[in-house]
Design an enzyme around this catalytic site. Sequence first.
Site, PDB file in Angstrom:
ATOM      1  N   HIS A  18       0.917  -1.338   0.049  1.00 43.44           N
ATOM      2  CA  HIS A  18       0.043   0.088  -0.009  1.00 43.44           C
ATOM      3  C   HIS A  18       0.881   1.163   0.110  1.00 43.44           C
ATOM      4  O   HIS A  18       0.612   2.124  -0.760  1.00 43.44           O
ATOM      5  CB  HIS A  18      -0.823   0.071   1.488  1.00 43.44           C
ATOM      6  CG  HIS A  18      -1.777  -0.945   1.561  1.00 43.44           C
ATOM      7  ND1 HIS A  18      -1.756  -1.824   2.506  1.00 43.44           N
ATOM      8  CD2 HIS A  18      -2.949  -1.391   0.678  1.00 43.44           C
ATOM      9  CE1 HIS A  18      -2.906  -2.648   2.386  1.00 43.44           C
ATOM     10  NE2 HIS A  18      -3.565  -2.428   1.254  1.00 43.44           N
ATOM     11  N   LYS A  42     -16.067  -7.980   6.058  1.00 45.81           N
ATOM     12  CA  LYS A  42     -14.751  -8.782   5.960  1.00 45.81           C
ATOM     13  C   LYS A  42     -13.946  -9.192   7.486  1.00 45.81           C
ATOM     14  O   LYS A  42     -13.065  -9.810   7.274  1.00 45.81           O
ATOM     15  CB  LYS A  42     -13.564  -8.217   5.005  1.00 45.81           C
ATOM     16  CG  LYS A  42     -13.998  -7.907   3.811  1.00 45.81           C
ATOM     17  CD  LYS A  42     -12.646  -7.270   3.119  1.00 45.81           C
ATOM     18  CE  LYS A  42     -12.893  -7.107   1.564  1.00 45.81           C
ATOM     19  NZ  LYS A  42     -11.891  -6.660   0.685  1.00 45.81           N
ATOM     20  N   ARG A  91      -1.870  -5.738  -8.145  1.00 48.68           N
ATOM     21  CA  ARG A  91      -0.637  -6.608  -7.750  1.00 48.68           C
ATOM     22  C   ARG A  91      -0.253  -7.891  -8.962  1.00 48.68           C
ATOM     23  O   ARG A  91       0.805  -7.860  -9.378  1.00 48.68           O
ATOM     24  CB  ARG A  91      -0.868  -7.423  -6.417  1.00 48.68           C
ATOM     25  CG  ARG A  91      -0.698  -6.463  -5.313  1.00 48.68           C
ATOM     26  CD  ARG A  91      -1.169  -7.052  -4.151  1.00 48.68           C
ATOM     27  NE  ARG A  91      -2.891  -7.157  -4.308  1.00 48.68           N
ATOM     28  CZ  ARG A  91      -3.418  -7.675  -3.321  1.00 48.68           C
ATOM     29  NH1 ARG A  91      -2.973  -8.021  -2.247  1.00 48.68           N
ATOM     30  NH2 ARG A  91      -4.716  -7.748  -3.355  1.00 48.68           N
ATOM     31  N   SER A 129      -2.566  -8.066   2.956  1.00 53.31           N
ATOM     32  CA  SER A 129      -2.812  -7.819   4.638  1.00 53.31           C
ATOM     33  C   SER A 129      -3.160  -9.067   5.113  1.00 53.31           C
ATOM     34  O   SER A 129      -2.914  -9.668   6.236  1.00 53.31           O
ATOM     35  CB  SER A 129      -3.719  -6.764   4.497  1.00 53.31           C
ATOM     36  OG  SER A 129      -3.491  -5.606   4.187  1.00 53.31           O
TER      37      SER A 129
HETATM   38  N1  LIG Z   1       1.059  -5.416  -1.966  1.00 55.78           N
HETATM   39  C1  LIG Z   1       0.090  -4.588  -2.666  1.00 55.78           C
HETATM   40  N2  LIG Z   1       0.605  -3.651  -3.850  1.00 55.78           N
HETATM   41  C2  LIG Z   1      -0.070  -2.769  -4.058  1.00 55.78           C
HETATM   42  N3  LIG Z   1      -1.247  -2.694  -3.962  1.00 55.78           N
HETATM   43  C3  LIG Z   1      -1.992  -3.400  -2.943  1.00 55.78           C
HETATM   44  C4  LIG Z   1      -1.088  -4.353  -2.355  1.00 55.78           C
HETATM   45  N4  LIG Z   1      -1.874  -4.940  -1.399  1.00 55.78           N
HETATM   46  C5  LIG Z   1      -3.149  -4.283  -1.602  1.00 55.78           C
HETATM   47  N5  LIG Z   1      -3.016  -3.469  -2.536  1.00 55.78           N
HETATM   48  C6  LIG Z   1      -4.273  -2.554  -3.339  1.00 55.78           C
HETATM   49  O1  LIG Z   1      -4.510  -1.634  -2.360  1.00 55.78           O
HETATM   50  C7  LIG Z   1      -6.114  -1.460  -2.453  1.00 55.78           C
HETATM   51  C8  LIG Z   1      -6.691  -1.795  -0.903  1.00 55.78           C
HETATM   52  O2  LIG Z   1      -6.404  -3.028  -0.741  1.00 55.78           O
HETATM   53  P1  LIG Z   1      -7.122  -3.630   0.606  1.00 55.78           P
HETATM   54  O3  LIG Z   1      -6.558  -3.106   1.797  1.00 55.78           O
HETATM   55  O4  LIG Z   1      -7.210  -5.122   0.477  1.00 55.78           O
HETATM   56  O5  LIG Z   1      -8.439  -3.234   0.517  1.00 55.78           O
HETATM   57  P2  LIG Z   1      -9.913  -3.875  -0.317  1.00 55.78           P
HETATM   58  O6  LIG Z   1     -10.645  -4.535   0.525  1.00 55.78           O
HETATM   59  O7  LIG Z   1     -10.503  -2.825  -1.043  1.00 55.78           O
HETATM   60  O8  LIG Z   1      -9.201  -4.775  -1.356  1.00 55.78           O
HETATM   61  C9  LIG Z   1      -6.444  -2.105  -3.524  1.00 55.78           C
HETATM   62  O9  LIG Z   1      -6.650  -1.498  -4.704  1.00 55.78           O
HETATM   63  C10 LIG Z   1      -5.306  -3.291  -3.663  1.00 55.78           C
HETATM   64  O10 LIG Z   1      -5.420  -3.835  -4.825  1.00 55.78           O
HETATM   65 MG   LIG Z   2      -7.851  -6.453  -0.908  1.00 55.49          MG
END
Ligand SMILES: Nc1ncnc2c1ncn2[C@@H]1O[C@H](COP(=O)(O)OP(=O)(O)O)[C@@H](O)[C@H]1O
Ligand SMILES: [Mg+2]
Length: 160
Positions: A18, A42, A91, A129
């Site tokens: 992130h 979730k 990703r 995460s």
């Molecule tokens: N390792 C990572 N690298 C780049 N982007 C990420 C990574 N992990 C999550 N994201 C992106 O960050 C955003 C938020 O992800 P996340 O916290 O999992 O929330 P959500 O429940 O909306 O998927 C999404 O667009 C996800 O694809």
């Molecule tokens: Mg996600």
Amino acid sequence: MTRKAIYPGTFDPVTYGHLDVIKRASVLYDKVFIAIAPNEEKFPLFSPEEREVMLKDATKKYNNVEVEIFNGLVVDYALKKSAKVVLRGLRMISDFEYEFQMALTNRKLNDDIETVFMMPNESYSYLSSRLIKEASKLGANVSKFVPKNVEKKLKEKFKK
Ligand SMILES: Nc1ncnc2c1ncn2[C@@H]1O[C@H](COP(=O)(O)OP(=O)(O)O)[C@@H](O)[C@H]1O
Ligand SMILES: [Mg+2]
């Protein structure tokens, strides 16, 4: 014109993946609003407020990045912030289908808001995460994946 973007997500918790997206976005946009979705369905490990504290701490070095909790539709939140862009991270191919659906649904809801995808550095593209929580629960050292404050909070959550 001020270029504003929102970066919505669950951030349960924030990872270096992130943060890589946030770093790149902070260069491209005048203002980036990180929007924490509570996403209770979730069953997040951290409360929205805990996630907010971790994100604020991890992004304090960027003076054009703000962190907030939001409820409701992403497009409505973007409108409220007068942002034209919704940022999402991509990703791997496996992210694509869901993100594609969501981007097109959001476009139907409001055609003025554009979804922009950003690719993290390849060294973070496998981070999630969910896996970090699982690994931390099993006692793994997650310091390569998350900032110090997040590592500490994970340890606190899982200590018996
Ligand atoms: N390792 C990572 N690298 C780049 N982007 C990420 C990574 N992990 C999550 N994201 C992106 O960050 C955003 C938020 O992800 P996340 O916290 O999992 O929330 P959500 O429940 O909306 O998927 C999404 O667009 C996800 O694809
Ligand atoms: Mg996600």
